[in-house]
Design an enzyme around this catalytic site. Structure first.
Site, short mmCIF file in Angstrom:
data_model
loop_
_atom_site.label_atom_id
_atom_site.label_comp_id
_atom_site.label_asym_id
_atom_site.label_seq_id
_atom_site.Cartn_x
_atom_site.Cartn_y
_atom_site.Cartn_z
N CYS A 89 -0.10 -28.36 25.90
CA CYS A 89 -1.27 -27.82 26.58
C CYS A 89 -1.09 -26.38 27.03
O CYS A 89 -2.07 -25.68 27.28
CB CYS A 89 -1.63 -28.70 27.78
SG CYS A 89 -2.06 -30.39 27.34
N SER A 245 -9.43 -34.59 32.14
CA SER A 245 -10.03 -33.50 31.37
C SER A 245 -10.81 -34.05 30.18
O SER A 245 -10.48 -35.10 29.63
CB SER A 245 -8.94 -32.55 30.88
OG SER A 245 -7.97 -33.24 30.12
N HIS A 346 -10.99 -29.35 28.17
CA HIS A 346 -9.59 -28.92 27.98
C HIS A 346 -9.32 -28.83 26.48
O HIS A 346 -8.85 -29.79 25.86
CB HIS A 346 -8.68 -29.94 28.65
CG HIS A 346 -7.21 -29.70 28.48
ND1 HIS A 346 -6.67 -28.48 28.10
CD2 HIS A 346 -6.15 -30.55 28.66
CE1 HIS A 346 -5.35 -28.59 28.06
NE2 HIS A 346 -5.01 -29.83 28.38
N CYS A 376 0.28 -28.37 33.40
CA CYS A 376 1.25 -29.36 32.92
C CYS A 376 1.19 -29.42 31.40
O CYS A 376 0.15 -29.17 30.79
CB CYS A 376 0.95 -30.73 33.52
SG CYS A 376 -0.73 -31.34 33.23
#
Length: 390
Positions: A89, A245, A346, A376
């Site tokens: 991510c 998300s 996201h 994260c």
């Protein structure tokens, strides 16, 4: 040592799964961002010396070095190279770190850091599930299995572990998810995203054409009761789709330069890269690392959390920014002031430079000085970037 500056930052409005942006090929969507960064700086495209692009699902339409594909779909000349990176991510946040380090070293003067993820067209499970089903083996190696026997690395489980460890109830998580939607609604209706969002043309289900400039994940009719009623992700858990998300199609990017780049472009910077940090931690609880990476970044920067005016902490799950707030003692009113990924989506590899785009613009809108971004990342990783508005 030369400094690294952000001179332009832009993103597309997020698209929901199978939604308004799903007709765009990821290379073409990323190319839109590259072209806008050139246009906003009025730069000679040949001045760009590299494109570093984050992308998590590097299979199918996002394979074969999506960064180079985006360059070839843009108005950049063929002489501009491109490289695709995967730090889960945090991929495009790491792209920003690599771009900044490169211009600070003096090896290059103008670099674009960007990210793209079209999760409709390249589902996030494709890169892990398809190879195994096709007989190419599992991602977890025998040696990893020896070190972590019979333990599945799961972000969903990690998010629940964080919620339990830090003592968050379902009601508290639901309230956070509701607030994310409310902040995104207020920001959209107040025109706060207007400068950062690049309008794109989309094809509607009836074949008509429209301009997409509003994040599709925002629930303008949201209610706390509605959030509370959403089915839990895991039986016996505390998190739901309303506190996680959203799957998202999108692209984002920033142009990063040093002093030579500023002179070549003849442009004033938006922000200076102050501090960059990345750290690794427990791959099982996995998503808790932003807490400790922030401690590390602040110590390196010689700053306290109260010195930071705005925070962007990715809302992969509500439990992560909530745990970050509790651990850091940060002011909740400075966190994700325009909403986060629970409302806005996201787009995995694009989220790093997406959050930075929002952060830089929010610092200018509010006349604030320092901003901190963290997120994260799969495998127990976290990046932290501190910027100073100029």
């Amino acid at each position: 040592m030369p400094e690294a500056y952000i001179v332009a930052a832009a993103r597309t409005a997020g698209g929901r799964r199978k939604g308004r942006v799903s007709g765009w090929h990821p290379a073409d969507l990323a190319a839109v961002i590259l072209d806008v960064l050139i246009a906003r700086t009025d730069a000679d495209p040949a001045l760009v010396e590299d494109v570093i692009m984050g992308c998590v699902g590097q299979v199918g339409e996002q394979s074969t070095n999506i960064a180079r594909g985006a360059v070839l779909a843009s108005r950049l000349p063929e002489s501009v190279p491109g490289v695709s990176i995967d730090r889960q991510c945090g991929s495009s946040q790491q792209a920003l770190h690599f771009a900044a380090a490169t211009v600070m070293s003096g090896q290059m003067d103008v670099v674009i850091a960007a990210g793209v993820e079209c999760m409709t067209r390249v589902p996030m499970t494709l890169s892990s599930e398809f190879p195994a089903k096709a007989g190419y083996g599992e991602a977890k190696s025998p040696r990893q299995q020896m070190r972590y026997p019979d333990i599945a690395f799961s972000q969903f489980t990690g998010a629940e572990m964080v919620a339990e460890k830090h003592g968050f109830s379902k009601d508290e998580l639901d309230a956070f998810g509701f607030q994310s939607q409310q902040k995104a609604i207020a920001a959209t209706q107040g025109g706060l995203f207007a400068r950062e969002i690049v309008p794109i043309e989309v094809t509607l289900p009836d074949g008509g054409r429209d301009i997409h400039a509003i994040d599709e994940g925002i629930r303008f009719d949201v209610s706390l009761e509605g959030v509370r009623s959403v089915k839990l992700i895991q039986d016996g858990g505390r998190l739901s789709a309303a506190t996680a998300s959203q799957i998202c199609d999108g692209a984002s990017g920033v142009m990063v330069v040093n002093e030579h780049g500023l002179k070549a472009l003849g442009i004033a910077p938006l922000a200076r890269i102050h501090t960059m940090t990345v750290s690794g931690g427990d791959p099982v609880i996995m998503l808790e690392e932003p807490l400790f990476a922030t401690d590390k970044a602040l110590k390196r920067a010689g700053l306290r959390i109260d010195d930071i005016d705005l925070y962007e902490v990715n809302e992969a799950f509500a439990s992560i920014p909530m745990a970050w707030l509790k651990h850091s003692g940060a002011d909740p009113d400075r966190l994700n002031v325009n909403g986060g990924a629970i409302a806005l989506g996201h787009p995995l590899g694009a989220s790093g430079t997406k959050l930075m785009t929002t952060l830089v613009h929010a610092l200018h809108q509010r006349g604030k000085r320092y901003g901190l971004q963290t997120m994260c990342e799969g495998g127990g990783l976290a990046n932290v970037t501190i910027v100073e508005r100029l």
